[in-house]
Design a protein around this motif. Sequence first.
Motif, short mmCIF file in Angstrom:
data_model
loop_
_atom_site.label_atom_id
_atom_site.label_comp_id
_atom_site.label_asym_id
_atom_site.label_seq_id
_atom_site.Cartn_x
_atom_site.Cartn_y
_atom_site.Cartn_z
N GLN A 185 0.88 -1.18 0.00
CA GLN A 185 0.00 0.00 0.00
C GLN A 185 0.90 1.22 0.00
OE1 GLN A 185 -3.58 -0.20 0.70
NE2 GLN A 185 -3.85 2.00 0.55
N ARG A 186 0.62 2.18 -0.88
CA ARG A 186 1.37 3.44 -0.90
C ARG A 186 0.35 4.57 -0.99
NH1 ARG A 186 4.72 0.69 0.78
NH2 ARG A 186 6.88 0.40 0.16
N GLY A 187 0.22 5.37 0.07
CA GLY A 187 -0.84 6.36 0.12
C GLY A 187 -2.16 5.64 0.00
N ALA A 188 -3.04 6.12 -0.89
CA ALA A 188 -4.34 5.47 -1.07
C ALA A 188 -4.29 4.35 -2.09
CB ALA A 188 -5.38 6.51 -1.49
N GLY A 189 -3.12 4.08 -2.66
CA GLY A 189 -3.03 3.15 -3.77
C GLY A 189 -2.52 1.78 -3.37
N ARG A 190 -3.07 0.77 -4.02
CA ARG A 190 -2.65 -0.60 -3.79
C ARG A 190 -1.72 -1.03 -4.92
NH1 ARG A 190 -7.81 -4.22 -2.00
NH2 ARG A 190 -7.58 -3.88 0.23
N LEU A 191 -0.72 -1.82 -4.56
CA LEU A 191 0.31 -2.23 -5.50
C LEU A 191 0.48 -3.74 -5.42
CD1 LEU A 191 3.62 -0.21 -5.65
CD2 LEU A 191 3.54 -2.61 -6.22
N PHE A 192 0.53 -4.38 -6.58
CA PHE A 192 0.78 -5.82 -6.65
C PHE A 192 1.95 -6.05 -7.57
CE2 PHE A 192 -0.45 -10.09 -8.60
CZ PHE A 192 -0.01 -10.83 -7.51
N TYR A 193 2.99 -6.73 -7.07
CA TYR A 193 4.08 -7.15 -7.93
C TYR A 193 3.87 -8.61 -8.29
CZ TYR A 193 8.45 -8.67 -9.84
OH TYR A 193 9.37 -9.23 -10.68
N PHE A 194 3.96 -8.94 -9.58
CA PHE A 194 3.70 -10.30 -10.05
C PHE A 194 4.84 -10.69 -10.98
CE2 PHE A 194 0.82 -13.28 -12.64
CZ PHE A 194 0.91 -14.29 -11.69
N ALA A 195 5.63 -11.70 -10.56
CA ALA A 195 6.93 -11.96 -11.19
C ALA A 195 6.89 -12.59 -12.58
CB ALA A 195 7.78 -12.81 -10.25
N PRO A 196 6.05 -13.58 -12.88
CA PRO A 196 6.21 -14.25 -14.17
C PRO A 196 5.94 -13.32 -15.33
CG PRO A 196 4.23 -15.04 -13.04
CD PRO A 196 4.95 -14.14 -12.08
N GLY A 197 6.47 -13.65 -16.52
CA GLY A 197 6.18 -12.83 -17.69
C GLY A 197 7.34 -12.61 -18.61
N HIS A 198 8.34 -13.50 -18.57
CA HIS A 198 9.47 -13.32 -19.48
C HIS A 198 8.97 -13.42 -20.93
CE1 HIS A 198 13.58 -12.87 -20.51
NE2 HIS A 198 13.63 -14.02 -21.16
N GLU A 199 9.51 -12.53 -21.76
CA GLU A 199 8.94 -12.29 -23.08
C GLU A 199 9.24 -13.39 -24.09
OE1 GLU A 199 11.09 -10.50 -21.36
OE2 GLU A 199 12.63 -9.58 -22.63
N THR A 200 10.19 -14.26 -23.79
CA THR A 200 10.50 -15.32 -24.77
C THR A 200 9.67 -16.58 -24.55
OG1 THR A 200 12.32 -16.20 -23.44
CG2 THR A 200 12.87 -14.48 -25.04
N TYR A 201 8.77 -16.56 -23.59
CA TYR A 201 7.86 -17.69 -23.36
C TYR A 201 6.42 -17.16 -23.37
CZ TYR A 201 12.34 -18.76 -21.14
OH TYR A 201 13.67 -18.87 -20.86
N PRO A 202 5.46 -18.00 -23.72
CA PRO A 202 4.07 -17.49 -23.92
C PRO A 202 3.29 -17.39 -22.60
CG PRO A 202 4.21 -19.80 -24.53
CD PRO A 202 5.60 -19.41 -24.13
N ILE A 203 3.89 -16.78 -21.59
CA ILE A 203 3.33 -16.81 -20.24
C ILE A 203 2.01 -16.05 -20.15
CG2 ILE A 203 3.75 -15.98 -17.88
CD1 ILE A 203 6.66 -16.99 -18.26
N TYR A 204 1.89 -14.93 -20.85
CA TYR A 204 0.64 -14.15 -20.75
C TYR A 204 -0.48 -14.77 -21.58
CZ TYR A 204 3.47 -10.74 -18.30
OH TYR A 204 4.30 -10.12 -17.40
#
Lengths: 261, 261, 261, 261
Positions: A185-204
């Motif tokens: 949480q930063r101020g009124a905002g919520r933050l989520f870090y999500f690690a997977p997603g390397h661009e050479t694999y079809p993760i998304y």
Amino acid sequence: MPIRATVWNEFQHERDNATVRAIYPDGIHRTIAAALSADLAIEAATATLDEPEHGLSVERLAETDVLLWWGHKAHAAVDDAVVERVAQRVFEGMGLIVLHSGHFSKIFKRLMGAPCALRWREAGERERLWVINRSHPIVAGIGDCIELPNSEMYGEPFLVPEPLETVFISWYQGGEVFRSGLTYQRGAGRLFYFAPGHETYPIYHDAKIQRVLQNAVHWAHNPAKPWTDVSTAPNVPITAAREPLEQRGGSLHAPGEEGFR
Amino acid sequence: MPIRATVWNEFQHERDNATVRAIYPDGIHRTIAAALSADLAIEAATATLDEPEHGLSVERLAETDVLLWWGHKAHAAVDDAVVERVAQRVFEGMGLIVLHSGHFSKIFKRLMGAPCALRWREAGERERLWVINRSHPIVAGIGDCIELPNSEMYGEPFLVPEPLETVFISWYQGGEVFRSGLTYQRGAGRLFYFAPGHETYPIYHDAKIQRVLQNAVHWAHNPAKPWTDVSTAPNVPITAAREPLEQRGGSLHAPGEEGFR
Amino acid sequence: MPIRATVWNEFQHERDNATVRAIYPDGIHRTIAAALSADLAIEAATATLDEPEHGLSVERLAETDVLLWWGHKAHAAVDDAVVERVAQRVFEGMGLIVLHSGHFSKIFKRLMGAPCALRWREAGERERLWVINRSHPIVAGIGDCIELPNSEMYGEPFLVPEPLETVFISWYQGGEVFRSGLTYQRGAGRLFYFAPGHETYPIYHDAKIQRVLQNAVHWAHNPAKPWTDVSTAPNVPITAAREPLEQRGGSLHAPGEEGFR
Amino acid sequence: MPIRATVWNEFQHERDNATVRAIYPDGIHRTIAAALSADLAIEAATATLDEPEHGLSVERLAETDVLLWWGHKAHAAVDDAVVERVAQRVFEGMGLIVLHSGHFSKIFKRLMGAPCALRWREAGERERLWVINRSHPIVAGIGDCIELPNSEMYGEPFLVPEPLETVFISWYQGGEVFRSGLTYQRGAGRLFYFAPGHETYPIYHDAKIQRVLQNAVHWAHNPAKPWTDVSTAPNVPITAAREPLEQRGGSLHAPGEEGFR
């Protein structure tokens, strides 16, 4: 009214690299935006580095409830003024989802106040993201874990502040672990870090990964009116004090004067 | 070996303002350094804005275990490169104690990743700092609370991330409250924010306030060897993996190549 | 489908004490339930100490999304088996809102694992609850603070674990402070402690207090399916391992045998 | 003055099971106590289930700065009164280190207020404990990780509250992860949960594991005088208020009367 999500992508590898282009011919941002739009409660738009103001004008950010951020090799090309604008919108209540190599983006480092470093290896190894609290809204519909047949390894130590919640921890075939889903949480905002997603694999393109992104947009959305003066430090004059007060002692400021910043 | 503390002060009000000069004729930094030195396990030096590199050269910081920071009207005059240097030393393990109006200093905002805003009033009102955990090392010898007959009001909301620990909460005569002692961890470094210290009142001459500062120096001191590469993201090549691996899938990087930042 | 809230009250003072009866002729639980029901998205029922199983049968708890708890002088009369049943439902995902003197209830101490002690004074003094994050869903519509003309003082130190979030901090006329709104997570369940509510003052008739209770019911509601086996420790046999394994070393257990508890 | 550590062990498997006896002929407690005593700043004693009051009399606990707890199959045999006595001493400031299968001990569940459940497999597989913050005092001298050639798998989800700090995360050969080192604060007492230690493998003979235990004793030791009334809720009479007050409104209590519990 649907949640207005904006998917930001630096959009470089997809144009430079044949492997990446084959997986994301229209760019990672379009794949993610399409996945989000499959949830009718989300209305997804995109923005990229090469657009004027990186597509993140004051107006656009004012109409964004949740921003998703994918960047890798062009972190340095992002204008500091835009970074500061995004940070301010997070403080006011905009949700932010930082993806994969965004751990080293200017905006993530700006909001963490920490090195955000990690170890890495691009070997196409197996990754398994374990769910820590299976009743957390971000993991609705996911089950015990997500298996990715090919992934880039991100290994601990991950130099970030202790999170509000640890949502995922990853196991890697090569022997490492990583806190791959973290909330802040930063101020009124919520933050989520999500690690997977390397661009050479079809993760998304993975259905569970897409579901996490949809869930995270809902989770990060703060329906409260933007807290526009969140960064100011107003004087509360004696006459406005909640309890009766009389001025005592020395003073630096004339009555009603603004403070130093 | 004693703990090496450096007390940094912008040292402006003491020269510009007769009220402040009367209370701190040699500067706030010297009053605090003298108080710290009364603890024989602490060796206190000082540094100020007007010195070359603000007195915070690479060498000086390398010889500092815990840095204390007092600034108010000259936050903007602090060089960004020095701020970054201090942040890096905190990540490596240097302790940092941010005092009073330092809530709006560049270094505090850099490490919090948050607005750091608050409400304020300079009325010389009474403040009472309540101890939340009386067995915490920072409050050893303090008892239930600290009473300050004259103080500047700092009021909630205080726009900082949830702390590791809430050490003090303040009551103000005019009706406000404030989380006046908070701990954080950033990389290998420990951070303590301590709110009292307005320059027009003799707060750093108070015996309990001095005791808190001594305690906080001990608490913030990390005896571990500096973690000098804390901010780098090293590649772990396949040949160095802990478990046997073979390269699979596409790749952006040639073997052993450095990652993007 | 509306959220199913159950308001539990020991319902003793309202029958024993004329002052309290005058304020809550039908009991605190009915006042709170009526306030919750004013929000059409909430369906509120009640339960009290003198009912069979204190009104908290297995069936009733299975149909409760969020439980509110008010108790004071009869904490010891609550059956341990019912406490354990409530705790298990919280772990499975039921929300729990613990009110005022419930800080010393069996269920709150059970879930905190801490003394839950505090200081107190019944002087009818003024209390002001400051909002820490005005964009938090629990404080929607509240503004900066809540003022109560007459309140019981609850003072720090409040012996609870560091919360997930500090939602309110109270100022008292007599000079104390208190963390009067705190959030926690236990298993799949969300927990909110909310301090005001002394029975000799009409606090639950206050519109802002009622709004906080409505908001908190929404916040504490976890729409996920109950995690019914949350407290069990299942064996994962070698044959079910995600990666190929062979048994090595000594063993205490025959294959597939249950573990010790 | 050395830190007084007491190593508690249920001491059952070592007598019942030949495999375990071969590894720990004198009991796990003696192996750990010997390892602690190799640190001259620690003075280690032992206590076991079969001793009167399980070896944890009021006097013995009063002379214990840090208690270590190993239990597995006899959790239910531990007397509730002794559990409560240990909990109270933790609240007063005694450190507590809970080992391995102690995750299901009465004292750990008492202090966590959570299910403390996990997944498990006894396959003798490889475990690698990754250090999250290599400058944390608990991991001094450990390096990047600890490798155990044979270990019992403990897998997420681990049903405990969010910790103060995540110190270790484990990788298992069979594909799981586990938060294997976690810190908590309860009252004045510090608590460290440390997962490795299955009795059929020689884990407490490992030099790095022994170093972690020594470090953890130092970390958990609170030199403050015991906070003996930490669990009481004293009345602060109007005459003792820090600010002038007059009684207003209704009251349940006669002046100076004790509160309900």
